[in-house]
Motif scaffolding. Structure first.
Motif, PDB file in Angstrom:
ATOM      1  N   GLY A  17     -42.910 -43.001 -34.569  1.00  0.00           N
ATOM      2  CA  GLY A  17     -42.191 -44.105 -35.182  1.00  0.00           C
ATOM      3  C   GLY A  17     -41.263 -44.740 -34.169  1.00  0.00           C
ATOM      4  O   GLY A  17     -41.346 -44.423 -32.985  1.00  0.00           O
ATOM      5  N   PRO A  18     -40.396 -45.608 -34.586  1.00  0.00           N
ATOM      6  CA  PRO A  18     -40.166 -45.993 -35.974  1.00  0.00           C
ATOM      7  C   PRO A  18     -41.221 -46.971 -36.488  1.00  0.00           C
ATOM      8  O   PRO A  18     -41.876 -47.675 -35.728  1.00  0.00           O
ATOM      9  CB  PRO A  18     -38.796 -46.667 -35.933  1.00  0.00           C
ATOM     10  CG  PRO A  18     -38.718 -47.262 -34.559  1.00  0.00           C
ATOM     11  CD  PRO A  18     -39.488 -46.306 -33.674  1.00  0.00           C
ATOM     12  N   CYS A  19     -41.348 -46.971 -37.791  1.00  0.00           N
ATOM     13  CA  CYS A  19     -42.195 -47.915 -38.499  1.00  0.00           C
ATOM     14  C   CYS A  19     -41.319 -48.577 -39.547  1.00  0.00           C
ATOM     15  O   CYS A  19     -40.732 -47.900 -40.391  1.00  0.00           O
ATOM     16  CB  CYS A  19     -43.361 -47.176 -39.151  1.00  0.00           C
ATOM     17  SG  CYS A  19     -44.405 -48.252 -40.158  1.00  0.00           S
ATOM     18  N   SER A  20     -41.203 -49.881 -39.467  1.00  0.00           N
ATOM     19  CA  SER A  20     -40.367 -50.613 -40.419  1.00  0.00           C
ATOM     20  C   SER A  20     -41.258 -51.238 -41.489  1.00  0.00           C
ATOM     21  O   SER A  20     -42.337 -51.747 -41.186  1.00  0.00           O
ATOM     22  CB  SER A  20     -39.583 -51.707 -39.691  1.00  0.00           C
ATOM     23  OG  SER A  20     -38.695 -52.334 -40.588  1.00  0.00           O
ATOM     24  N   VAL A  21     -40.799 -51.174 -42.723  1.00  0.00           N
ATOM     25  CA  VAL A  21     -41.574 -51.705 -43.845  1.00  0.00           C
ATOM     26  C   VAL A  21     -40.757 -52.808 -44.510  1.00  0.00           C
ATOM     27  O   VAL A  21     -39.631 -52.579 -44.953  1.00  0.00           O
ATOM     28  CB  VAL A  21     -41.901 -50.598 -44.860  1.00  0.00           C
ATOM     29  CG1 VAL A  21     -42.765 -51.149 -45.976  1.00  0.00           C
ATOM     30  CG2 VAL A  21     -42.592 -49.434 -44.170  1.00  0.00           C
ATOM     31  N   SER A  22     -41.328 -53.994 -44.567  1.00  0.00           N
ATOM     32  CA  SER A  22     -40.611 -55.132 -45.156  1.00  0.00           C
ATOM     33  C   SER A  22     -40.717 -55.120 -46.679  1.00  0.00           C
ATOM     34  O   SER A  22     -41.587 -54.471 -47.269  1.00  0.00           O
ATOM     35  CB  SER A  22     -41.192 -56.445 -44.623  1.00  0.00           C
ATOM     36  OG  SER A  22     -42.484 -56.661 -45.179  1.00  0.00           O
ATOM     37  N   GLY A  96     -37.099 -52.569 -45.504  1.00  0.00           N
ATOM     38  CA  GLY A  96     -36.425 -52.606 -44.216  1.00  0.00           C
ATOM     39  C   GLY A  96     -36.151 -51.248 -43.608  1.00  0.00           C
ATOM     40  O   GLY A  96     -35.673 -51.167 -42.477  1.00  0.00           O
ATOM     41  N   ASP A  97     -36.444 -50.158 -44.334  1.00  0.00           N
ATOM     42  CA  ASP A  97     -36.243 -48.825 -43.755  1.00  0.00           C
ATOM     43  C   ASP A  97     -37.062 -48.667 -42.475  1.00  0.00           C
ATOM     44  O   ASP A  97     -38.208 -49.099 -42.404  1.00  0.00           O
ATOM     45  CB  ASP A  97     -36.690 -47.727 -44.732  1.00  0.00           C
ATOM     46  CG  ASP A  97     -35.581 -47.224 -45.637  1.00  0.00           C
ATOM     47  OD1 ASP A  97     -34.418 -47.634 -45.442  1.00  0.00           O
ATOM     48  OD2 ASP A  97     -35.883 -46.420 -46.530  1.00  0.00           O
ATOM     49  N   ASP A  98     -36.437 -48.066 -41.479  1.00  0.00           N
ATOM     50  CA  ASP A  98     -37.141 -47.655 -40.264  1.00  0.00           C
ATOM     51  C   ASP A  98     -37.519 -46.197 -40.462  1.00  0.00           C
ATOM     52  O   ASP A  98     -36.646 -45.329 -40.573  1.00  0.00           O
ATOM     53  CB  ASP A  98     -36.252 -47.807 -39.025  1.00  0.00           C
ATOM     54  CG  ASP A  98     -36.090 -49.258 -38.616  1.00  0.00           C
ATOM     55  OD1 ASP A  98     -37.056 -50.027 -38.771  1.00  0.00           O
ATOM     56  OD2 ASP A  98     -35.001 -49.626 -38.157  1.00  0.00           O
ATOM     57  N   ASN A 128     -35.642 -41.675 -42.943  1.00  0.00           N
ATOM     58  CA  ASN A 128     -35.217 -43.041 -42.624  1.00  0.00           C
ATOM     59  C   ASN A 128     -34.232 -42.999 -41.457  1.00  0.00           C
ATOM     60  O   ASN A 128     -33.913 -41.916 -40.934  1.00  0.00           O
ATOM     61  CB  ASN A 128     -34.641 -43.744 -43.863  1.00  0.00           C
ATOM     62  CG  ASN A 128     -33.398 -43.077 -44.409  1.00  0.00           C
ATOM     63  OD1 ASN A 128     -32.713 -42.299 -43.730  1.00  0.00           O
ATOM     64  ND2 ASN A 128     -33.075 -43.386 -45.660  1.00  0.00           N
ATOM     65  N   ALA A 129     -33.752 -44.156 -41.042  1.00  0.00           N
ATOM     66  CA  ALA A 129     -32.866 -44.231 -39.871  1.00  0.00           C
ATOM     67  C   ALA A 129     -31.557 -43.478 -40.071  1.00  0.00           C
ATOM     68  O   ALA A 129     -30.942 -43.028 -39.106  1.00  0.00           O
ATOM     69  CB  ALA A 129     -32.584 -45.696 -39.517  1.00  0.00           C
TER      70      ALA A 129
END
Length: 155
Positions: A17-22, A96-98, A128-129
């Motif tokens: 990661g990170p993978c961000s989800v909109s 928006g979580d990374d 998450n972040a």
């Protein structure tokens, strides 16, 4: 380089990661696959036990699988998985979580019925972040052993 059973000793394997989800991605997934109010509607979500819009746990599992594939499964001599042993959603994931994925090899053993393969059991933890654990999954995959891969390449 193809990863074989011998490349998976027990212990920490990797972090991905990170993978961000909109918000839009979460809503699109929910609309198609898990159209519950807490995944689609801000107002309904605020009244739910999740206290706000949350991505579907199945969406989170899909993201985890993609991160595992990109991280190592895509280059592993994997023959598939007999299933998931354990799956727990521990906290909601938000727009928006990374997301970060930690992968541990919980167990690696040679198959008794098919000794040319091994069974590697992975434990994946998504955070998450802020470091909050969102999901944990324990799942085995069947992986070819190095000698079997070498034999197949020599043919």
């Amino acid at each position: 380089m193809t990863l074989t059973f011998e490349d998976f000793p027990p212990g920490h394997f990797g972090t991905y990661g990170p993978c961000s989800v909109s918000r839009e991605e979460m809503l699109a997934f929910a609309a198609e696959f898990d159209p519950q109010p807490m995944h689609l509607d801000e107002e309904a979500a605020s009244r739910s036990m999740l206290k706000g819009l949350s991505g579907s746990g199945w969406h989170l599992c899909s993201i985890m699988m993609r991160m595992m594939f990109d991280g190592f499964i895509g280059r592993t001599a994997s023959l598939g998985s007999p299933g998931v042993n354990e799956l727990r959603w521990l906290a909601p994931f938000r727009p928006g979580d990374d997301l970060m994925l930690d992968v541990e090899v919980a167990e690696a053993r040679i198959s008794r019925s098919r000794p040319e393969t091994g069974i590697v059991t992975f434990k994946g933890v998504v955070r998450n972040a802020a470091g909050v654990t969102l999901c944990e999954m324990v799942s085995p995959i069947i992986v070819r052993r190095r000698a079997d891969v070498a034999l197949g390449q020599a043919r």
